[in-house]
Design a protein around this motif. Structure first.
Motif, PDB file in Angstrom:
ATOM      1  N   ARG A 199       2.577 -34.539 -13.192  1.00  0.00           N
ATOM      2  CA  ARG A 199       1.297 -34.630 -12.489  1.00  0.00           C
ATOM      3  C   ARG A 199       0.976 -36.079 -12.098  1.00  0.00           C
ATOM      4  NH1 ARG A 199      -1.776 -30.035 -12.676  1.00  0.00           N
ATOM      5  NH2 ARG A 199      -1.010 -28.372 -14.044  1.00  0.00           N
ATOM      6  N   ARG A 228       3.209 -38.334 -11.425  1.00  0.00           N
ATOM      7  CA  ARG A 228       4.098 -38.655 -10.311  1.00  0.00           C
ATOM      8  C   ARG A 228       3.551 -38.098  -8.997  1.00  0.00           C
ATOM      9  NH1 ARG A 228       8.215 -36.983 -12.523  1.00  0.00           N
ATOM     10  NH2 ARG A 228       8.381 -34.889 -11.641  1.00  0.00           N
ATOM     11  N   VAL A 229       3.039 -36.885  -9.033  1.00  0.00           N
ATOM     12  CA  VAL A 229       2.439 -36.299  -7.835  1.00  0.00           C
ATOM     13  C   VAL A 229       1.221 -37.094  -7.396  1.00  0.00           C
ATOM     14  CG1 VAL A 229       1.275 -34.251  -6.927  1.00  0.00           C
ATOM     15  CG2 VAL A 229       3.329 -33.992  -8.327  1.00  0.00           C
ATOM     16  N   ASN A 281       2.343 -40.289  -5.741  1.00  0.00           N
ATOM     17  CA  ASN A 281       2.832 -40.026  -4.384  1.00  0.00           C
ATOM     18  C   ASN A 281       1.676 -39.786  -3.415  1.00  0.00           C
ATOM     19  OD1 ASN A 281       5.495 -40.259  -5.189  1.00  0.00           O
ATOM     20  ND2 ASN A 281       5.735 -38.076  -5.601  1.00  0.00           N
ATOM     21  N   GLU A 282       0.686 -39.015  -3.874  1.00  0.00           N
ATOM     22  CA  GLU A 282      -0.467 -38.748  -3.015  1.00  0.00           C
ATOM     23  C   GLU A 282      -1.238 -40.032  -2.722  1.00  0.00           C
ATOM     24  OE1 GLU A 282      -1.269 -36.015  -1.499  1.00  0.00           O
ATOM     25  OE2 GLU A 282       0.348 -34.821  -2.346  1.00  0.00           O
TER      26      GLU A 282
END
Length: 286
Positions: free
Chosen positions: A169, A171-172, A175-176
């Motif tokens: 989560r 990492r996501v 990225n976002e």
């Protein structure tokens, strides 16, 4: 249930197994029944037809070598039409059901990895139910429903799974966030480019307006004042702009001191210098 004066009362959702001289004779349904003791008839036992629930905890190992505890909930009941089988064929119904649950779970779970066990728990429950139905129907029992109510990995495994999930989560989210910053930079660059483009258009139009105004002024002055040349008009325009500039410098509150040569004779020198600079610039462009 009660019995008095050779009669027996059978309550609702219950049946009585009647024997004559120790041999099975009949199944008595709910109601009042005559029980002649003198003829060797007696109630061998009572059998409930209500749905019962058995929770079974089974420890096993998954395909990826993780030990888990699977909790299965089995709902079952005795069938009235097979009451004699349910009463005579099994001595311990719960242990029999538990043995079948252990057998199916320990045959199914080792074929799956830990994540797949969670995803396919309904399939495991259906496999347990099918196996129990085939086995327990021979003993007069009906399997109403089988549920896998819990899957408990080792505490260290659960902690590791939570850490993996948290890292994914994060990492996501990173990225976002990076994508959002990228979009902001692109939009900011597009805005700056548009701003510079519009600023250039404004400057070009301003200079074009100045040129048009100067041209119109020169033509009008030459027409209205005979004997004047374009050079005389340009000198006058330059002197006028010179005085406007001096006025703006003096009116500005943030301007520093500017020392320039000033006097009646110096204005002509300033005009000559500006004109010579323009002429030299044009010559260099050519």
């Amino acid at each position: 249930m009660g019995q008095a004066c050779g009669c027996i009362q059978v309550d609702q959702s219950t049946v009585v197994i009647r024997e004559t001289f120790g041999k099975f004779d009949a199944v008595l349904d709910p109601g009042c029944h005559l029980m002649l003791w003198c003829l060797g008839r007696q109630a061998a036992g009572f059998l409930s037809l209500r749905v019962k629930q058995l929770d079974v905890r089974c420890e096993t190992k998954t395909k990826d070598n993780v030990f888990v505890t699977v909790v299965a909930s089995v709902q079952y009941r005795a069938m009235a039409e097979k009451a004699s089988d349910a009463f005579y064929k099994l001595s311990n119904t719960k242990e029999q059901i538990q043995a079948y649950v252990f057998d199916v779970i320990r045959a199914s779970v080792p074929k799956l990895e830990l994540d797949s066990v969670f995803e396919q728990k309904n399939s495991i429950a259906k496999a347990v139910e099918n196996e129990l139905e085939k086995a327990m129907s021979l003993y007069g029992y009906e399997i109403v429903q089988t549920l896998i109510v819990d899957i408990e990995p080792d505490e260290r495994v659960k902690k590791a799974m939570n850490e993996i999930n948290a890292a994914a989560r994060l990492r996501v989210a990173a990225n976002e966030k990076a994508e959002a910053e990228k979009i902001l930079q692109i939009k900011r660059a597009e805005g700056e480019a548009e701003s510079k483009y519009l600023s250039g258009l404004g400057i070009a139009r301003q200079r074009q307006a100045i040129v048009d105004g100067l041209r119109d002024s020169v033509l009008a002055f030459s027409t209205n004042v005979p004997g004047t040349t374009s050079k005389d008009v340009m000198d006058m325009v330059l002197v006028t702009q010179y005085f406007d500039t001096m006025k703006e410098i003096g009116a500005s509150s943030k301007s520093n001191s500017v020392f320039i040569p000033h006097g009646p004779g110096k204005v002509r020198d300033v005009a000559s210098q500006i004109r010579d600079g323009l002429l030299q610039g044009q010559a260099m462009e050519r």
